[in-house]
Design a protein around this motif. Structure first.
Motif, PDB file in Angstrom:
ATOM      1  N   ILE A 445       0.827  -1.220   0.000  1.00  0.00           N
ATOM      2  CA  ILE A 445       0.000   0.000   0.000  1.00  0.00           C
ATOM      3  C   ILE A 445       0.856   1.263   0.000  1.00  0.00           C
ATOM      4  O   ILE A 445       0.424   2.320   0.468  1.00  0.00           O
ATOM      5  CB  ILE A 445      -0.990   0.021   1.185  1.00  0.00           C
ATOM      6  CG1 ILE A 445      -0.261  -0.077   2.532  1.00  0.00           C
ATOM      7  CG2 ILE A 445      -2.000  -1.102   1.058  1.00  0.00           C
ATOM      8  CD1 ILE A 445      -1.183   0.070   3.733  1.00  0.00           C
ATOM      9  N   GLN A 446       2.063   1.174  -0.543  1.00  0.00           N
ATOM     10  CA  GLN A 446       2.901   2.361  -0.681  1.00  0.00           C
ATOM     11  C   GLN A 446       2.256   3.374  -1.627  1.00  0.00           C
ATOM     12  O   GLN A 446       1.515   3.015  -2.539  1.00  0.00           O
ATOM     13  CB  GLN A 446       4.274   1.970  -1.195  1.00  0.00           C
ATOM     14  CG  GLN A 446       5.089   1.121  -0.227  1.00  0.00           C
ATOM     15  CD  GLN A 446       5.454   1.878   1.029  1.00  0.00           C
ATOM     16  OE1 GLN A 446       6.354   2.707   1.043  1.00  0.00           O
ATOM     17  NE2 GLN A 446       4.734   1.591   2.116  1.00  0.00           N
ATOM     18  N   GLN A 470      13.704  -6.691   3.852  1.00  0.00           N
ATOM     19  CA  GLN A 470      14.887  -5.848   3.749  1.00  0.00           C
ATOM     20  C   GLN A 470      14.535  -4.467   3.224  1.00  0.00           C
ATOM     21  O   GLN A 470      15.283  -3.521   3.393  1.00  0.00           O
ATOM     22  CB  GLN A 470      15.918  -6.515   2.834  1.00  0.00           C
ATOM     23  CG  GLN A 470      16.404  -7.862   3.368  1.00  0.00           C
ATOM     24  CD  GLN A 470      17.299  -8.582   2.380  1.00  0.00           C
ATOM     25  OE1 GLN A 470      17.459  -8.132   1.240  1.00  0.00           O
ATOM     26  NE2 GLN A 470      17.873  -9.695   2.799  1.00  0.00           N
ATOM     27  N   ILE A 471      13.395  -4.362   2.554  1.00  0.00           N
ATOM     28  CA  ILE A 471      12.920  -3.070   2.053  1.00  0.00           C
ATOM     29  C   ILE A 471      11.917  -2.530   3.065  1.00  0.00           C
ATOM     30  O   ILE A 471      10.822  -3.072   3.214  1.00  0.00           O
ATOM     31  CB  ILE A 471      12.246  -3.230   0.675  1.00  0.00           C
ATOM     32  CG1 ILE A 471      13.156  -3.987  -0.282  1.00  0.00           C
ATOM     33  CG2 ILE A 471      11.849  -1.875   0.114  1.00  0.00           C
ATOM     34  CD1 ILE A 471      12.492  -4.347  -1.582  1.00  0.00           C
ATOM     35  N   ARG A 472      12.278  -1.462   3.732  1.00  0.00           N
ATOM     36  CA  ARG A 472      11.379  -0.921   4.750  1.00  0.00           C
ATOM     37  C   ARG A 472      10.324  -0.055   4.086  1.00  0.00           C
ATOM     38  O   ARG A 472      10.637   0.818   3.273  1.00  0.00           O
ATOM     39  CB  ARG A 472      12.155  -0.099   5.777  1.00  0.00           C
ATOM     40  CG  ARG A 472      12.978  -0.935   6.739  1.00  0.00           C
ATOM     41  CD  ARG A 472      13.595  -0.075   7.817  1.00  0.00           C
ATOM     42  NE  ARG A 472      12.603   0.617   8.620  1.00  0.00           N
ATOM     43  CZ  ARG A 472      11.974   0.065   9.653  1.00  0.00           C
ATOM     44  NH1 ARG A 472      12.218  -1.187   9.981  1.00  0.00           N
ATOM     45  NH2 ARG A 472      11.089   0.758  10.342  1.00  0.00           N
ATOM     46  N   PRO A 473       9.054  -0.281   4.429  1.00  0.00           N
ATOM     47  CA  PRO A 473       7.998   0.542   3.843  1.00  0.00           C
ATOM     48  C   PRO A 473       8.047   1.966   4.383  1.00  0.00           C
ATOM     49  O   PRO A 473       8.479   2.198   5.517  1.00  0.00           O
ATOM     50  CB  PRO A 473       6.714  -0.171   4.283  1.00  0.00           C
ATOM     51  CG  PRO A 473       7.088  -0.921   5.522  1.00  0.00           C
ATOM     52  CD  PRO A 473       8.520  -1.319   5.329  1.00  0.00           C
ATOM     53  N   SER A 474       7.624   2.904   3.556  1.00  0.00           N
ATOM     54  CA  SER A 474       7.454   4.280   4.018  1.00  0.00           C
ATOM     55  C   SER A 474       5.981   4.491   4.340  1.00  0.00           C
ATOM     56  O   SER A 474       5.163   3.577   4.184  1.00  0.00           O
ATOM     57  CB  SER A 474       7.924   5.262   2.939  1.00  0.00           C
ATOM     58  OG  SER A 474       7.203   5.048   1.738  1.00  0.00           O
ATOM     59  N   MET A 475       5.628   5.689   4.765  1.00  0.00           N
ATOM     60  CA  MET A 475       4.260   5.951   5.177  1.00  0.00           C
ATOM     61  C   MET A 475       3.287   5.745   4.015  1.00  0.00           C
ATOM     62  O   MET A 475       3.434   6.353   2.960  1.00  0.00           O
ATOM     63  CB  MET A 475       4.130   7.384   5.693  1.00  0.00           C
ATOM     64  CG  MET A 475       2.761   7.712   6.266  1.00  0.00           C
ATOM     65  SD  MET A 475       2.661   9.436   6.785  1.00  0.00           S
ATOM     66  CE  MET A 475       3.938   9.476   8.031  1.00  0.00           C
ATOM     67  N   PRO A 476       2.300   4.863   4.172  1.00  0.00           N
ATOM     68  CA  PRO A 476       1.328   4.623   3.098  1.00  0.00           C
ATOM     69  C   PRO A 476       0.325   5.776   2.961  1.00  0.00           C
ATOM     70  O   PRO A 476       0.325   6.716   3.752  1.00  0.00           O
ATOM     71  CB  PRO A 476       0.612   3.340   3.536  1.00  0.00           C
ATOM     72  CG  PRO A 476       1.423   2.794   4.675  1.00  0.00           C
ATOM     73  CD  PRO A 476       2.090   3.962   5.299  1.00  0.00           C
ATOM     74  N   ALA A 503     -13.192  12.001  -4.385  1.00  0.00           N
ATOM     75  CA  ALA A 503     -12.151  11.286  -3.659  1.00  0.00           C
ATOM     76  C   ALA A 503     -10.935  12.164  -3.481  1.00  0.00           C
ATOM     77  O   ALA A 503     -10.660  13.042  -4.281  1.00  0.00           O
ATOM     78  CB  ALA A 503     -11.791  10.004  -4.385  1.00  0.00           C
ATOM     79  N   SER A 504     -10.178  11.915  -2.433  1.00  0.00           N
ATOM     80  CA  SER A 504      -8.945  12.631  -2.202  1.00  0.00           C
ATOM     81  C   SER A 504      -7.951  11.727  -1.514  1.00  0.00           C
ATOM     82  O   SER A 504      -8.323  10.752  -0.881  1.00  0.00           O
ATOM     83  CB  SER A 504      -9.189  13.887  -1.342  1.00  0.00           C
ATOM     84  OG  SER A 504      -9.697  13.518  -0.075  1.00  0.00           O
ATOM     85  N   ILE A 505      -6.668  12.054  -1.633  1.00  0.00           N
ATOM     86  CA  ILE A 505      -5.617  11.258  -1.014  1.00  0.00           C
ATOM     87  C   ILE A 505      -5.270  11.851   0.341  1.00  0.00           C
ATOM     88  O   ILE A 505      -5.140  13.058   0.487  1.00  0.00           O
ATOM     89  CB  ILE A 505      -4.368  11.220  -1.896  1.00  0.00           C
ATOM     90  CG1 ILE A 505      -4.670  10.558  -3.226  1.00  0.00           C
ATOM     91  CG2 ILE A 505      -3.214  10.521  -1.203  1.00  0.00           C
ATOM     92  CD1 ILE A 505      -3.509  10.540  -4.166  1.00  0.00           C
ATOM     93  N   SER A 506      -5.125  10.996   1.341  1.00  0.00           N
ATOM     94  CA  SER A 506      -4.749  11.447   2.685  1.00  0.00           C
ATOM     95  C   SER A 506      -3.544  10.662   3.155  1.00  0.00           C
ATOM     96  O   SER A 506      -3.489   9.453   3.007  1.00  0.00           O
ATOM     97  CB  SER A 506      -5.908  11.249   3.660  1.00  0.00           C
ATOM     98  OG  SER A 506      -7.012  12.043   3.308  1.00  0.00           O
ATOM     99  N   MET A 507      -2.576  11.365   3.742  1.00  0.00           N
ATOM    100  CA  MET A 507      -1.473  10.680   4.395  1.00  0.00           C
ATOM    101  C   MET A 507      -1.958  10.170   5.740  1.00  0.00           C
ATOM    102  O   MET A 507      -2.732  10.845   6.435  1.00  0.00           O
ATOM    103  CB  MET A 507      -0.306  11.654   4.634  1.00  0.00           C
ATOM    104  CG  MET A 507       0.281  12.201   3.335  1.00  0.00           C
ATOM    105  SD  MET A 507       0.920  10.945   2.220  1.00  0.00           S
ATOM    106  CE  MET A 507       2.315  10.353   3.176  1.00  0.00           C
ATOM    107  N   LEU A 508      -1.512   9.007   6.130  1.00  0.00           N
ATOM    108  CA  LEU A 508      -2.024   8.384   7.352  1.00  0.00           C
ATOM    109  C   LEU A 508      -1.702   9.210   8.586  1.00  0.00           C
ATOM    110  O   LEU A 508      -2.463   9.250   9.545  1.00  0.00           O
ATOM    111  CB  LEU A 508      -1.426   6.987   7.508  1.00  0.00           C
ATOM    112  CG  LEU A 508      -1.886   5.978   6.453  1.00  0.00           C
ATOM    113  CD1 LEU A 508      -1.198   4.647   6.702  1.00  0.00           C
ATOM    114  CD2 LEU A 508      -3.370   5.810   6.461  1.00  0.00           C
TER     115      LEU A 508
END
Length: 511
Positions: A445-446, A470-476, A503-508
């Motif tokens: 969900i990146q 090994q790949i750390r996720p960033s904020m979805p 619709a709109s995009i929101s940072m968690l």
């Protein structure tokens, strides 16, 4: 370097292989062996790995299960002739409606998926059979010879399949069964409410019992009054009816009557996953069942994206579109009318047709559709399976957080296990396995589609073949709308269109 010869349906990628002569010779032999062996293998699928000095050649060949052995051989013969021109490039593909071939210097399947095709390359069985038949015939009376000849005549006097005159000359795929409208009407008791399994944006789904006693799921589509309905319906249904995988609901056939279009699917008695996760079914799923559902769903999506001869994007992966068979194994439903991604495009823009909350931001906001949109939806579903919480509902505890925000917060604080469904027994699951699943979900969900793993990478990681950890996720990110999402349906139908929503995009972190 990338070249595409669309008329011959070839695709070759990469650069010229190091040690081109050896690579060319070995790859030719590998592909030739696959052409010979694959038609003799049950399921018409073979995958091989051949070592070279400092490298390896990964190759597969596959035919649709609905073609005959000879039809598979004919198709792969043409496929071999087409893919051969891709050499000595490091990757090449050739495909048609009946078969698919691919080779690459880069692994695109796990080593444990390879099979030994050597037994299928051995010759001599025909001559042995001829010697046996000759000995028997030589020692029997004339009447027996006549009977044998009659039997042979009956054996060979079979109707020949009519071939489609396409550009590759490959054997035609078997089309879906054509059902009569009156038979489906009778099977569903005139599409009665008591037989209705669910409702969705593309139509209602009914339980039907055919005259032979077979139970099926019958979907009445709502496609509008487009003049292109017939062409789209016939071509897409024919293609999808030849998609066979243990984690996909099989399309059995179809029916056209006037403006009505009806699809007939396998019936899944356990219905959909959301019933088990969110309380409709009293018996909770244990961790092994949940893990099997996660892995099986990933395998089904990987097949649609990478292993079928055309890339198929589902567009609406959610728990109500994951059905469960008698063994509680997942079957992905509602890919029957999915858009098909052309080989020469990284994404295509199309009318939004997903479910907000499960939908990747680039698709919901900009209409950009790619396989990574399915990966995003899968990530959301994965978190729902682990937590037993709907992504669209607030927690009832003091924090009152939505699922995606809660999952990210717990991950940042290294408190993964607090996300696990309280109905699960802490003794029945492996802590590291749960952590891995949650981290895979967060990677899916990146915000950037390019940062999400492919579904084949997800499958490999779930099976322990490699690690995405090994790949750390960033904020979805997630997509929110100005309306309350209606309860998820439990049918085999596609979710309702949300084209009228804002619709709109929101940072968690902003929630």
């Amino acid at each position: 370097m990338r070249a595409l010869a669309s008329l011959t349906r070839q695709l070759w990628l990469g650069t010229t292989a190091v040690g081109a002569t050896d690579f060319n010779t070995t790859a030719q032999q590998v592909l030739k062996d696959l052409q010979i062996a694959t038609p003799k293998i049950i399921g018409f699928f073979a995958a091989t790995k051949t070592q070279l000095a400092g490298a390896a050649i990964y190759a597969i060949a596959q035919c649709a299960e609905t073609v005959s052995e000879s039809g598979c051989l004919d198709c792969l013969t043409v496929g071999y002739n087409n893919i051969e021109v891709c050499l000595p490039n490091t990757e090449g593909r050739a495909f048609d409606a009946g078969c698919f071939m691919r080779y690459s210097e880069t692994a695109f399947f796990a080593d444990n998926q390879t099979i030994d095709i050597t037994p299928f390359l051995q010759q001599g069985s025909s001559s042995k059979k001829g010697a046996i038949i000759g000995g028997v015939v030589g020692g029997v009376a004339l009447i027996v010879i006549l009977l044998a000849l009659i039997a042979l005549l009956r054996w060979y006097k079979k109707p020949k399949k009519v071939r489609r005159g396409d550009i590759l000359g490959a054997t035609d795929l078997k089309g879906p069964v054509s059902y009569r409208y009156k038979d489906l009407k009778a099977a569903t008791k005139n599409f009665s409410e008591e037989n209705k399994l669910g409702e969705g944006g593309f139509g209602d789904v009914y339980k039907g019992t055919l005259k032979n006693g077979k139970i099926v799921a019958v979907k009445k589509l709502i496609l509008g009054a487009s003049g292109k309905i017939d062409d789209q319906f016939e071509s897409e249904v024919k293609l999808i009816s030849n998609v066979h995988h243990r984690n996909l609901v099989r399309l059995l056939g179809c029916c056209s009557k006037g403006q009505e279009r009806i699809l007939v699917y396998e019936y899944m008695a356990n219905k959909s996953l959301d019933r088990f996760l969110f309380g409709e079914v009293k018996d909770s799923l244990n961790w092994k069942q949940r893990y099997d559902i996660i892995l099986g769903t990933a395998k089904g999506l990987a097949y649609l994206h990478e292993d079928f001869h055309v890339c198929i994007i589902h567009r609406d992966i959610k728990t109500s579109n994951i059905l469960l068979d008698d063994e509680m194994q997942p079957r992905i439903a509602d890919f029957g009318l999915a858009r098909l991604l052309p080989e020469d495009q990284s994404h295509l823009s199309t009318r939004f047709a997903g479910t907000l909350g499960y939908t990747a931001p680039e698709y919901a906001i900009h209409g950009q559709l790619s396989e990574k949109a399915d990966a995003y939806s899968f990530g959301v579903v994965l978190l729902e399976i682990v937590s037993g919480q709907k992504n669209s509902e607030l927690r009832t505890d003091a924090n009152g957080e939505f699922l995606l925000k809660r999952a990210w917060k717990l991950y940042e604080e290294e408190r993964h296990l607090e996300l696990v469904d309280k109905k699960l027994d802490g003794e029945e699951y492996d802590v590291e396995e749960v952590k891995k699943v949650i981290e895979i979900a967060l990677l899916c969900i990146q915000a950037s589609a390019g940062a999400r793993p492919t579904m084949s990478e997800v499958v490999a990681s779930l099976k322990g073949k490699n690690s995405l950890g090994q790949i750390r996720p960033s904020m979805p990110v997630f997509v929110e709308s100005n309306f309350r999402t209606r309860p998820a349906d439990t049918s085999t139908s596609t979710a309702s269109s949300t084209s009228n929503a804002t619709a709109s995009i929101s940072m968690l972190s902003a929630r």
